[in-house]
Design a protein around this motif. Sequence first.
Motif, PDB file in Angstrom:
ATOM      1  N   VAL A 348      32.986   5.412  38.297  1.00 52.10           N
ATOM      2  CA  VAL A 348      31.838   5.119  37.414  1.00 52.10           C
ATOM      3  C   VAL A 348      31.977   5.910  36.115  1.00 52.10           C
ATOM      4  O   VAL A 348      31.803   5.367  35.014  1.00 52.10           O
ATOM      5  N   ASN A 349      32.300   7.213  36.235  1.00 56.23           N
ATOM      6  CA  ASN A 349      32.437   8.060  35.042  1.00 56.23           C
ATOM      7  C   ASN A 349      33.572   7.581  34.146  1.00 56.23           C
ATOM      8  O   ASN A 349      33.436   7.537  32.915  1.00 56.23           O
ATOM      9  N   ILE A 350      34.699   7.217  34.741  1.00 54.39           N
ATOM     10  CA  ILE A 350      35.856   6.750  33.956  1.00 54.39           C
ATOM     11  C   ILE A 350      35.504   5.475  33.205  1.00 54.39           C
ATOM     12  O   ILE A 350      35.776   5.331  32.001  1.00 54.39           O
ATOM     13  N   ILE A 351      34.887   4.533  33.917  1.00 51.58           N
ATOM     14  CA  ILE A 351      34.559   3.240  33.292  1.00 51.58           C
ATOM     15  C   ILE A 351      33.492   3.421  32.221  1.00 51.58           C
ATOM     16  O   ILE A 351      33.568   2.817  31.133  1.00 51.58           O
ATOM     17  N   GLN A 352      32.486   4.265  32.485  1.00 48.53           N
ATOM     18  CA  GLN A 352      31.448   4.521  31.481  1.00 48.53           C
ATOM     19  C   GLN A 352      32.034   5.156  30.222  1.00 48.53           C
ATOM     20  O   GLN A 352      31.693   4.764  29.107  1.00 48.53           O
ATOM     21  N   ASN A 353      32.895   6.143  30.423  1.00 45.68           N
ATOM     22  CA  ASN A 353      33.519   6.806  29.262  1.00 45.68           C
ATOM     23  C   ASN A 353      34.351   5.819  28.458  1.00 45.68           C
ATOM     24  O   ASN A 353      34.356   5.856  27.217  1.00 45.68           O
TER      25      ASN A 353
END
Length: 377
Positions: A348-353
Amino acid sequence: MPKNARNFEAGNINTTIAVSFAVVFLVIWNLGLWALHAKIFGSFDAELGKRLIAVAVTASESIDARAITALLPGDEASAKYAELKQRLTSVKNQNELESITIIDAQNKNIISTHDTPIGEEIPYVQVDLDKVTAAWAGKPSASKVYEYAGIYFKSGYAAVYDKYKLPAAVICVDADPGFLLSLSRIRKIILWGSIISLAAVALLAYMLAKILALLSSAQEFAERTERLSVMGELAAGIAHEIRNPLNVIKSSSEILKRSAAPGPKAELAFGYIQDEVRRINGLTEKFLSLAKKTPLSPEKRSINALIESVLAKMAEGMEEKGIKTETKLDANLPEMEIDPAQMEQVFVNIIQNAAEAMESNGKLEIATGLSRDKKSA
């Protein structure tokens, strides 16, 4: 002082003590070796000197002073010279000496077990001139061990007396240089041992400096980590306190929304309130997740399935931003030992960033596959 910092400081002190002990031990060891060598060498020098003096005195008593003082240059081929030389050679062999030489008052050769011509000067006698002078004065003496022309010597001197008990010549007996050379080799071994030990001391000192520098850096890192941990706990406390009024604001805004006159402006205003509450709540959740230590719960799961699940949950938000997603997931990727909840948060963090760094109408490609060693994804 933080606990980690105290531990590093204790390790720093222990390392310093250990290396310092090693350095002191090597220094004491070297000093001990040289002290032992000096004692042994001094004792040997004294005992060998006594023996050489005894041989010189004994040999001088068996020599006919009148016969040797009558020898002149050119008498080397005479029967008398050969007889005297044979007698000296016999004494030399019996006592395992290097040579025996008889010199006159000018320190010139009279007869020698070497083939030294009569009347020739004996160079090394000049080194022992004080001992020769003492022998002429009636005091048998011996030289210290010394080096001459790369050869080690030690000589004993005694006077040869005539029938009137007056010194007519001086007899010089020389110790075997081969035996003295063995002492020199022992000294060289000790010297090289000392050099190696000193090099070891220098190396240990260098290692100590390096270790202390590393420990100092590690201590600074530990202190910084400790401070960050404290700050994280403080931030978590603040975040937790913020959540309570956020819930009040959210519930109050819902009550106000129901009692307010309907209209697009009111809908928009209340929508802003709800969005900002969600945004701030999300930030506080992140603070709390960083502060708390969540234990891993590994289980075998499919990475591909987890990515597809995350993309499905985030699909609506990605569409609103006009971002298209394309996946190239390796169908042969086996299940991996992972913590599903924490790995989902990672994705989630990777895709959001990636989405936040991308302009509208962008394209996000996600691919999976095995590493070269086939041990990880």
